[in-house]
Design a protein around this motif. Structure first.
Motif, PDB file in Angstrom:
ATOM      1  N   GLU A  55       1.949   8.674  -7.347  1.00  0.00           N
ATOM      2  CA  GLU A  55       2.309  10.096  -7.302  1.00  0.00           C
ATOM      3  C   GLU A  55       3.156  10.521  -8.500  1.00  0.00           C
ATOM      4  O   GLU A  55       3.444  11.699  -8.671  1.00  0.00           O
ATOM      5  N   SER A 114      10.747   7.774  -2.224  1.00  0.00           N
ATOM      6  CA  SER A 114       9.534   7.453  -1.464  1.00  0.00           C
ATOM      7  C   SER A 114       9.533   6.007  -1.000  1.00  0.00           C
ATOM      8  O   SER A 114       9.061   5.697   0.091  1.00  0.00           O
ATOM      9  N   GLU A 122       2.370   1.544  -3.426  1.00  0.00           N
ATOM     10  CA  GLU A 122       1.328   1.906  -4.384  1.00  0.00           C
ATOM     11  C   GLU A 122       1.105   3.418  -4.364  1.00  0.00           C
ATOM     12  O   GLU A 122       1.014   4.059  -5.421  1.00  0.00           O
ATOM     13  N   ASN A 123       1.015   3.985  -3.166  1.00  0.00           N
ATOM     14  CA  ASN A 123       0.826   5.431  -3.051  1.00  0.00           C
ATOM     15  C   ASN A 123       1.983   6.187  -3.678  1.00  0.00           C
ATOM     16  O   ASN A 123       1.786   7.218  -4.334  1.00  0.00           O
ATOM     17  N   SER A 124       3.206   5.669  -3.489  1.00  0.00           N
ATOM     18  CA  SER A 124       4.383   6.319  -4.077  1.00  0.00           C
ATOM     19  C   SER A 124       4.336   6.263  -5.599  1.00  0.00           C
ATOM     20  O   SER A 124       4.610   7.256  -6.288  1.00  0.00           O
ATOM     21  N   ARG A 170       0.825  -1.209   0.000  1.00  0.00           N
ATOM     22  CA  ARG A 170       0.000   0.000   0.000  1.00  0.00           C
ATOM     23  C   ARG A 170       0.861   1.262   0.000  1.00  0.00           C
ATOM     24  O   ARG A 170       0.564   2.232  -0.702  1.00  0.00           O
TER      25      ARG A 170
END
Length: 222
Positions: free
Chosen positions: A118, A149, A113-115, A110
């Protein structure tokens, strides 16, 4: 007679520290590999992704949500049959790797994934315009752009693993958690309890500082 510190032999202190480092290091390595794979599936297979596959995306996403919703102590006990099937036992530092990997890989997925989400869409458009394959896009565009990240994600994951490995001591996993429980709490050895807490706090501070420094340098060299 062997010298003791806080009512425990030096050999026991070093053994417990070594067991914790063993559990954290190996579960982080294996969990990172699995986490990256899961994160790439979520990013590439989502709606509008490079290789859109909503069935695979939903399967992985639901699996991650289920595992992340289970407290580690419960997960530790619930998958004991799986741990025994893989390792042959449910006791010891090696056996603790199974629940630790299952616990940390969705968490890292997770964060990664967020990194990955972006990233500037223009970078992916440029990769597509250059005719890059999916693997080339991952290797030369996605991962390099998010390396800073990802380092922060791994730092956060390592700190989480440190706490989880301590809980593993409650079921015979060894390490600092077992030391604090068996030789500290059960024997009412308050100095040892305080010592283990101080060691963990210092270790976390060092980890966070190192992670922040490495991440900052990677971002500067992009």
């Amino acid at each position: 007679m062997e010298q003791e510190y806080f009512g425990v032999s030096l050999e026991k202190l070093l053994t417990s520290g070594g067991q914790t480092l063993y559990m954290v290091a190996w579960s982080l390595i294996i969990g990172t590999i699995i986490g990256i794979i899961l994160a790439l599936i979520l990013v590439l297979c989502r709606k509008g992704g490079l290789i859109e596959n909503l069935i695979l995306y939903n399967i992985v996403s639901i699996y991650i949500n289920i595992v992340r919703s289970i407290p580690f102590v419960i997960l530790l006990v619930a998958i004991m049959p799986l741990t025994r099937a893989i390792v042959g036992t449910t006791i010891g530092s090696t056996a603790s790797l199974v629940p630790l990997v299952i616990y940390i890989s969705p968490y890292l997925a997770r964060l990664m994934e967020n990194s990955l989400l972006e990233i500037n869409p223009g970078i992916l458009e440029a990769a597509e315009a250059m005719g890059a394959s999916t693997w080339q896009t991952i290797r030369y565009f996605l991962l390099p752009e998010t390396l800073g990240s990802i380092v922060l994600a791994l730092t956060t994951g390592t700190i989480g693993l440190l706490g989880a490995s301590a809980m593993a001591g409650y079921v015979g996993g060894g390490g600092v958690g077992d030391l604090a429980l068996t030789y500290g709490y059960q024997r009412m050895n308050t100095p040892l309890m305080i010592f283990t807490v101080v060691v963990l706090v210092v270790f976390v501070q060092i980890l966070q500082l190192a992670g922040n420094t490495i991440s900052r340098k990677l971002r500067q060299h992009r």
